[in-house]
Design a protein around this motif. Structure first.
Motif, short mmCIF file in Angstrom:
data_model
loop_
_atom_site.label_atom_id
_atom_site.label_comp_id
_atom_site.label_asym_id
_atom_site.label_seq_id
_atom_site.Cartn_x
_atom_site.Cartn_y
_atom_site.Cartn_z
N LEU A 210 0.83 -1.21 0.00
CA LEU A 210 0.00 0.00 0.00
C LEU A 210 0.86 1.25 0.00
N GLN A 211 1.95 1.24 0.76
CA GLN A 211 2.84 2.40 0.81
C GLN A 211 3.50 2.63 -0.54
N ARG A 212 3.90 1.54 -1.21
CA ARG A 212 4.52 1.69 -2.54
C ARG A 212 3.49 2.22 -3.55
N MET A 213 2.27 1.68 -3.48
CA MET A 213 1.22 2.14 -4.40
C MET A 213 0.91 3.61 -4.15
N ARG A 214 0.93 4.01 -2.89
CA ARG A 214 0.70 5.43 -2.56
C ARG A 214 1.80 6.29 -3.13
N GLY A 215 3.03 5.81 -3.07
CA GLY A 215 4.15 6.58 -3.61
C GLY A 215 4.12 6.70 -5.12
N ASP A 216 3.48 5.75 -5.79
CA ASP A 216 3.41 5.78 -7.26
C ASP A 216 2.32 6.72 -7.79
N LEU A 217 1.44 7.20 -6.90
CA LEU A 217 0.33 8.05 -7.36
C LEU A 217 0.77 9.51 -7.50
#
Length: 275
Positions: free
Chosen positions: A268-275
């Motif tokens: 989730l943290q990685r996906m948040r960083g990709d947004l």
């Protein structure tokens, strides 16, 4: 649900009506609250709270009281009106009532982020996309009902909540980037609660025990399990122990197939960083 003194739900007309029916039947059979409590397996205090409309009776109480008070069917029918909330589909009402007293609640979702974890912006996108279209008043009622359900996560710290959701639900970015960013922030926050576990089922998975669709399982304070399965236009409440055993097996297998809790939060943290 809002609470009154002692942490019990605030009374409602339906709860007071149900309680009055219980009291009338109990007194007709000339039973004291203590005697009746022994018959149904609940304390005198619990019986009093139900009769006064201060406590939502669970399904076990309804069935035990029905048997102890003559099997007239009156209590089962009266219980059908308990906990009815504007903004909740008719077929979901009974499950929502069980949620309020659950000590364990497991949810697997493959269609959308579970309602207990949604943000207002995300939920409003789902409501707006419904067909036939909803009017503004119904959307407002739907969100109010969802907020009330979500309060369970914090109001019931001794209830264990487990969520498994598909990775693609977040990859879809429902509502746009800003909505997805806010949603992931919310999931990370809620996932930090001691009584909440969030696991992500990776998009690339060779074996998956949940391909038959979404499922929810819960355990009542009397240690009885129920399941709920929902489709396009209705839901099915399951109480058959054999069926629930099968669904437990599938949920347990999915827990082992999904990412661990720590790896899910990292994703989730990685996906948040990709947004």
């Amino acid at each position: 649900m809002a609470t009154g003194s002692g942490g019990e739900p605030e009374s409602s007309d339906s709860m007071r009506t149900f309680g009055a029916v219980v009291q009338a039947l109990r007194e007709y059979h000339r039973l004291s609250r203590e005697e009746f409590g022994r018959l149904v397996g609940y304390s005198r205090h619990t019986v009093a709270s139900v009769e006064l409309g201060r406590r939502m009776p669970d399904a076990d109480f309804v069935e035990a009281a029905e048997g102890a008070l003559g099997n007239t069917g009156a209590l089962r029918r009266a219980a059908g009106f308990l906990g009815r909330q504007p903004g909740l589909a008719a077929w979901f009402q009974r499950w929502a009532a069980l949620e309020k007293v659950a000590i364990n609640l497991y949810t697997y979702e493959s269609r959308m982020v579970p309602g207990l974890l949604q943000t207002e912006r995300y939920a409003r996108v789902l409501f707006t996309d419904q067909l036939p279209p909803l009017d503004d008043a119904q959307i407002k009622k739907n969100w109010a009902a969802r907020v009330q359900r979500q309060s369970l996560l914090r109001d019931r710290p001794n209830t264990a909540f487990s969520f498994i959701m598909e990775e693609h639900l977040l990859q879809r970015r429902t509502g746009g980037v800003d909505t997805a960013r806010e949603l992931i922030d919310h999931l990370l926050e809620v996932g930090g609660l001691r009584n909440v576990e969030i696991q992500i089922m990776p998009a690339a998975r060779e074996s998956h025990a949940g391909l038959a669709g979404p499922v929810q399982l819960l355990e009542t304070p009397k240690h009885k399990w129920y399941a709920y399965c929902e489709g396009q236009r209705g839901g099915l409440l399951v109480s058959d122990p054999k069926e629930i055993s099968i669904l437990h097996q599938r949920y347990a297998r999915m827990r082992s197939q999904a990412l661990t809790i720590a790896d899910s939060l990292s994703l989730l943290q990685r996906m948040r960083g990709d947004l």
